[in-house]
Design a protein around this motif. Structure first.
Motif, PDB file in Angstrom:
ATOM      1  N   TYR A 147       0.837  -1.205   0.000  1.00 57.89           N
ATOM      2  CA  TYR A 147       0.000   0.000   0.000  1.00 57.89           C
ATOM      3  C   TYR A 147       0.866   1.246   0.000  1.00 57.89           C
ATOM      4  CZ  TYR A 147      -3.569  -3.357   1.454  1.00 57.89           C
ATOM      5  OH  TYR A 147      -4.413  -4.431   1.522  1.00 57.89           O
ATOM      6  N   ARG A 365      -1.809   0.313   9.730  1.00 58.30           N
ATOM      7  CA  ARG A 365      -2.380  -1.043   9.778  1.00 58.30           C
ATOM      8  C   ARG A 365      -3.896  -1.002   9.929  1.00 58.30           C
ATOM      9  NH1 ARG A 365       2.257  -2.285  13.465  1.00 58.30           N
ATOM     10  NH2 ARG A 365       3.844  -3.378  12.211  1.00 58.30           N
ATOM     11  N   GLU A 368      -5.628  -1.337   6.603  1.00 56.53           N
ATOM     12  CA  GLU A 368      -5.404  -2.482   5.728  1.00 56.53           C
ATOM     13  C   GLU A 368      -6.664  -3.334   5.569  1.00 56.53           C
ATOM     14  OE1 GLU A 368      -1.948  -4.544   7.073  1.00 56.53           O
ATOM     15  OE2 GLU A 368      -0.587  -2.878   6.589  1.00 56.53           O
ATOM     16  N   GLN A 369      -7.434  -3.504   6.643  1.00 58.75           N
ATOM     17  CA  GLN A 369      -8.679  -4.261   6.525  1.00 58.75           C
ATOM     18  C   GLN A 369      -9.679  -3.530   5.647  1.00 58.75           C
ATOM     19  OE1 GLN A 369     -10.044  -5.054  10.511  1.00 58.75           O
ATOM     20  NE2 GLN A 369      -8.818  -6.930  10.705  1.00 58.75           N
ATOM     21  N   ILE A 370      -9.682  -2.189   5.744  1.00 57.83           N
ATOM     22  CA  ILE A 370     -10.601  -1.407   4.919  1.00 57.83           C
ATOM     23  C   ILE A 370     -10.216  -1.528   3.454  1.00 57.83           C
ATOM     24  CG2 ILE A 370     -11.455   0.928   4.463  1.00 57.83           C
ATOM     25  CD1 ILE A 370     -10.856   1.605   7.375  1.00 57.83           C
ATOM     26  N   GLY A 372      -8.513  -3.951   2.078  1.00 54.20           N
ATOM     27  CA  GLY A 372      -8.715  -5.323   1.633  1.00 54.20           C
ATOM     28  C   GLY A 372      -7.807  -5.675   0.482  1.00 54.20           C
TER      29      GLY A 372
END
Length: 396
Positions: A147, A365, A368-370, A372
């Motif tokens: 990212y 961090r 990161e889930q957002i 994906g």
């Protein structure tokens, strides 16, 4: 001159008496208790009290004693004995005074080093100045990271680069930096008597935003800059400078436009709160006290305009405030854990800023889930900065 006052009586305190007492009472306690704050503030009035007592009970009786006047050898012997005691006491305190001088010299050296402790990206000319409008990229963080985050703003964004560099490496992110001195993220035109109309700031900001929203869209943008531009905003429609609440509203409107432009391009945004400020004399304070705390209300006395705008987008903009890590509950110190916090009154030292790397990594961090599996296209060619001990190295 105090001796020239015609109203002085023989019973008044001689100014020389206080002069002779004040120095040992300032120097010796500071040498004996070097880490005790406010020693000077206590010692100075204490020296006046002791000088008054000594003048009344010792100096005046000795000076006007008929017995001593008739026995000069006794007076000479007493003076010699007193001088000897003073010399013995002074010799006994020499190591302590020497240690105090060494500690003061070390503190002076530390303060001077802090004043030059700037981020390496500054030395690499990643912070543009004056008439520069070309938004050349500066890159750091984790090479080949999945990212990308863009740090955008003025010198108050730039001083976070050591923390973002280390934090991005921990989180596996790449960083691109777009910063220009005294150029706010808010979509407003600035004017100062020293610089005049800051047209290059408007042009640079437009080029950066066009790149970030059209040609080289990152995964995340961090916006950070000095918040108190409200008295430098020029309104071209009325052709005058704005100030006070009028200037604050103009800055908030301009900052809102910048955020909305990024959001419309589907760019995720982090807004960082500006750092607490130190008074102009904080370096002088560091020479006499350990950490020089000032009231938190004073250090954070400016209106948190960036927070007010960020909170208008609760689901789309993340607001980051490190004030609780820089300040205590009631005070903000100029030194924490042996490190000088400030390079000047409003910028962090690179060394202290780097201590926020874990917090920066946590921020990254969290996205990161957002994000994906979403993946941005590769960035444009950029200048790469190394972190070897020899300093920074630029490559086109």
């Amino acid at each position: 001159d105090l001796h020239s006052f015609p109203t002085r009586r023989s019973s008044d305190l001689e100014p020389d008496s206080w002069y002779l007492w004040h120095w040992p009472l300032l120097a010796l306690p500071r040498a004996t208790f070097p880490d005790t704050p406010y020693v000077a503030a206590i010692a100075l009035p204490a020296s006046l009290i002791i000088a008054c007592l000594a003048y009344s009970w010792l100096e005046t009786p000795v000076r006007h004693s008929p017995k001593l006047a008739g026995a000069p050898w006794v007076t000479l012997a007493g003076a010699t004995a007193g001088l000897g005691l003073i010399m013995i006491a002074g010799y006994a305190y020499l190591p302590a005074l020497s240690a105090m001088d060494q500690k003061l010299a070390a503190r002076v050296e530390q303060i001077e080093a802090a004043s030059k402790d700037i981020a390496r990206v500054t030395r690499a000319n990643c912070l543009l100045h004056k008439n520069d409008v070309d938004p050349s990229l500066c890159g750091y963080g984790a090479p080949g990271g999945r990212y990308r985050v863009a740090l955008v703003g003025d010198s108050h964004a730039n001083h976070w680069s050591p923390a973002l560099d280390a934090g991005a490496k921990q989180a596996g992110w790449r960083v691109t930096q777009w910063t220009k001195g005294s150029c706010t993220n808010a979509d407003v035109t600035l004017y100062t008597n020293k610089r005049g109309l800051y047209a290059s700031c408007d042009e640079w900001r437009e080029r950066v935003l066009k790149t970030l929203t059209e040609t080289d869209v990152p995964d995340l943008v961090i916006l950070s800059d000095r918040v108190n531009y409200d008295d430098e905003i020029y309104d071209p429609t009325v052709k005058r400078l704005l100030s006070g609440s009028e200037g604050q509203k103009a800055w908030k409107d301009g900052f809102r436009r910048t955020i909305e432009r990024l959001l419309y391009a589907d760019v995720r945004v982090v807004v960082m709160r500006d750092v607490p400020r130190m008074p102009r004399d904080y370096r002088a304070c560091l020479l006499t006290e350990s950490d020089c705390p000032i009231p938190r209300a004073n250090a954070l006395g400016y209106p948190p305009l960036e927070a007010e705008v960020a909170r208008e987008f609760p689901d789309r903009v993340t607001f980051v405030d490190f004030s609780d890590q820089i300040c205590d509950t009631d005070h903000c110190p100029a030194m924490r854990n042996g490190l000088i916090v400030y390079q000047n009154t409003s910028h962090l030292t690179a060394t202290y800023a780097a201590t926020f790397a874990p917090q920066m990594a946590e921020v990254l961090r969290g996205f990161e889930q957002i994000l994906g599996g979403a993946h941005r296209k590769p960035p444009l060619p950029e200048r790469s900065l190394t972190s070897d001990a020899g300093g920074s190295k630029n490559a086109r």
